[in-house]
Design an enzyme around this catalytic site. Sequence first.
Site, PDB file in Angstrom:
ATOM      1  N   HIS A 134       2.742 -18.998 -55.146  1.00 51.54           N
ATOM      2  CA  HIS A 134       3.846 -18.479 -54.347  1.00 51.54           C
ATOM      3  C   HIS A 134       5.182 -19.086 -54.765  1.00 51.54           C
ATOM      4  CE1 HIS A 134       6.323 -17.816 -50.667  1.00 51.54           C
ATOM      5  NE2 HIS A 134       5.875 -16.612 -50.916  1.00 51.54           N
ATOM      6  N   ASP A 189      12.534  -2.178 -40.478  1.00 49.68           N
ATOM      7  CA  ASP A 189      12.117  -1.052 -41.324  1.00 49.68           C
ATOM      8  C   ASP A 189      10.623  -0.780 -41.243  1.00 49.68           C
ATOM      9  OD1 ASP A 189      11.564  -3.550 -42.785  1.00 49.68           O
ATOM     10  OD2 ASP A 189      10.771  -2.165 -44.285  1.00 49.68           O
ATOM     11  N   ASP A 192      16.535  -7.789 -40.030  1.00 52.84           N
ATOM     12  CA  ASP A 192      15.434  -8.056 -40.952  1.00 52.84           C
ATOM     13  C   ASP A 192      16.007  -7.963 -42.379  1.00 52.84           C
ATOM     14  OD1 ASP A 192      12.762  -8.115 -42.093  1.00 52.84           O
ATOM     15  OD2 ASP A 192      12.981  -5.950 -42.388  1.00 52.84           O
ATOM     16  N   THR A 219      10.458 -12.717 -42.438  1.00 55.17           N
ATOM     17  CA  THR A 219       9.327 -13.564 -42.844  1.00 55.17           C
ATOM     18  C   THR A 219       9.494 -14.087 -44.267  1.00 55.17           C
ATOM     19  OG1 THR A 219       8.141 -11.640 -43.593  1.00 55.17           O
ATOM     20  CG2 THR A 219       7.638 -12.374 -41.402  1.00 55.17           C
ATOM     21  N   ASP A 257      13.772  -7.738 -45.861  1.00 47.89           N
ATOM     22  CA  ASP A 257      13.009  -6.909 -46.801  1.00 47.89           C
ATOM     23  C   ASP A 257      12.794  -5.513 -46.236  1.00 47.89           C
ATOM     24  OD1 ASP A 257      12.500  -8.873 -48.876  1.00 47.89           O
ATOM     25  OD2 ASP A 257      11.371  -9.909 -47.311  1.00 47.89           O
ATOM     26  N   LYS A 317       2.372 -15.975 -49.077  1.00 50.69           N
ATOM     27  CA  LYS A 317       1.144 -16.786 -49.193  1.00 50.69           C
ATOM     28  C   LYS A 317       0.017 -16.107 -48.420  1.00 50.69           C
ATOM     29  CE  LYS A 317       3.249 -20.626 -47.729  1.00 50.69           C
ATOM     30  NZ  LYS A 317       4.679 -20.271 -47.776  1.00 50.69           N
ATOM     31  N   ASN A 358      14.930 -16.637 -50.942  1.00 51.43           N
ATOM     32  CA  ASN A 358      15.047 -15.206 -51.263  1.00 51.43           C
ATOM     33  C   ASN A 358      16.225 -14.576 -50.510  1.00 51.43           C
ATOM     34  OD1 ASN A 358      12.630 -15.663 -52.564  1.00 51.43           O
ATOM     35  ND2 ASN A 358      11.375 -14.580 -51.070  1.00 51.43           N
ATOM     36  N   LYS A 385       6.222 -17.222 -57.734  1.00 56.83           N
ATOM     37  CA  LYS A 385       6.697 -15.892 -57.313  1.00 56.83           C
ATOM     38  C   LYS A 385       8.115 -15.974 -56.754  1.00 56.83           C
ATOM     39  CE  LYS A 385       7.417 -12.860 -53.896  1.00 56.83           C
ATOM     40  NZ  LYS A 385       7.960 -12.969 -52.546  1.00 56.83           N
TER      41      LYS A 385
HETATM   42  C1  XBP Z   1       8.793  -9.219 -45.448  1.00 58.26           C
HETATM   43  C2  XBP Z   1       7.561  -9.738 -46.011  1.00 58.26           C
HETATM   44  C3  XBP Z   1       7.651 -10.840 -46.925  1.00 58.26           C
HETATM   45  C4  XBP Z   1       7.864 -10.519 -48.363  1.00 58.26           C
HETATM   46  C5  XBP Z   1       7.457 -11.717 -49.201  1.00 58.26           C
HETATM   47  O1  XBP Z   1       8.581  -8.774 -44.115  1.00 58.26           O
HETATM   48  O2  XBP Z   1       6.498  -9.327 -45.648  1.00 58.26           O
HETATM   49  O3  XBP Z   1       6.436 -11.450 -46.840  1.00 58.26           O
HETATM   50  O4  XBP Z   1       7.098  -9.408 -48.735  1.00 58.26           O
HETATM   51  O5  XBP Z   1       8.168 -12.835 -48.862  1.00 58.26           O
HETATM   52  P1  XBP Z   1       9.815  -8.551 -43.150  1.00 58.26           P
HETATM   53  P2  XBP Z   1       7.620 -14.308 -49.270  1.00 58.26           P
HETATM   54  O6  XBP Z   1      10.718  -7.566 -43.832  1.00 58.26           O
HETATM   55  O7  XBP Z   1       9.230  -7.947 -41.907  1.00 58.26           O
HETATM   56  O8  XBP Z   1      10.462  -9.876 -42.879  1.00 58.26           O
HETATM   57  O9  XBP Z   1       6.793 -14.157 -50.491  1.00 58.26           O
HETATM   58  O10 XBP Z   1       8.851 -15.141 -49.491  1.00 58.26           O
HETATM   59  O11 XBP Z   1       6.789 -14.816 -48.116  1.00 58.26           O
HETATM   60 MG    MG Z   2      11.103  -5.573 -43.351  1.00 53.67          MG
END
Ligand code: XBP
Ligand code: MG
Length: 253
Positions: free
Chosen positions: A84, A185, A11, A125, A13, A56, A130, A87
């Site tokens: 978005h 996480d 993953d 996701t 983020d 989004k 990014n 962002k």
């Molecule tokens: C990550 C997310 C993402 C980011 C935003 O989840 O929830 O939506 O917060 O990304 P994970 P975008 O770590 O489970 O993949 O704005 O590019 O959608």
């Molecule tokens: Mg995550």
Amino acid sequence: MANELQALIFDVDGTLADTERDGHRIAFNAAFAEAELDWVWSEALYGELLAVTGGKERIRFYLEKFNTDFAKPSQFDEFVAGLHAAKTRHFVAMMQRGEIPLRPGVERLIKEARAANMRLAISTTTTPANVEALISSTLGSDAMQWFEVIAAGDIVPAKKPAPDIYDYALAKMGLNADQCIAFEDSLNGILSSQAAKLKTIITVNGYTSEDDFSGAVVVLDQMGEPDAPCKVLQGDAEITCLDLTAVKQLFQA
Ligand code: XBP
Ligand code: MG
């Protein structure tokens, strides 16, 4: 005897880097200000908004649950997509400026796995741009090539907690779930990886330390470094630094 471990699936983020509070949240707020909206996502509110993955989707959730008085414009889908996109532009610029480092141990483990010819993939996701901005700014401009699959964003319609993004990564690699291990996480992350039948290692962060990780093979505070050990928060493994040997042992256990 379980299969031999073939691939690590990460993953992004919260797992590779602590991007949510000081990265995505700031980028959302910058996009709102640029659009002359008076929306401000505080650290606490953002914690609640993280219940929904995808930027989004998160904006829509905010309007449904936390800002119900907002008069939606007639072209609502385009409005959300435009916000978005702005962002994403802010987030990518922040990553290119090197504002968010990788979490402890991430670079060490990825490089060790690479040296051992372990296959690597990303399952997230977040928007592909990014991922590219974070990986290139932290691991170098060729590091995107280290990952044979970058499963990201809208590539599957159903985002985490659905298993689809992991299923997609496994299909692209031609591997079964019982040949791989996932790194997550968050609750939505482990719900997704476990629905795809993957064993999952958790490293928690400030937003996810109270999540229910009962199915994880181990829960750590971070991956750790040889001179800065990690803490085991759940599970009976004795790990002070999550190296490839420890990952293989967790996979076999
Ligand atoms: C990550 C997310 C993402 C980011 C935003 O989840 O929830 O939506 O917060 O990304 P994970 P975008 O770590 O489970 O993949 O704005 O590019 O959608
Ligand atoms: Mg995550």
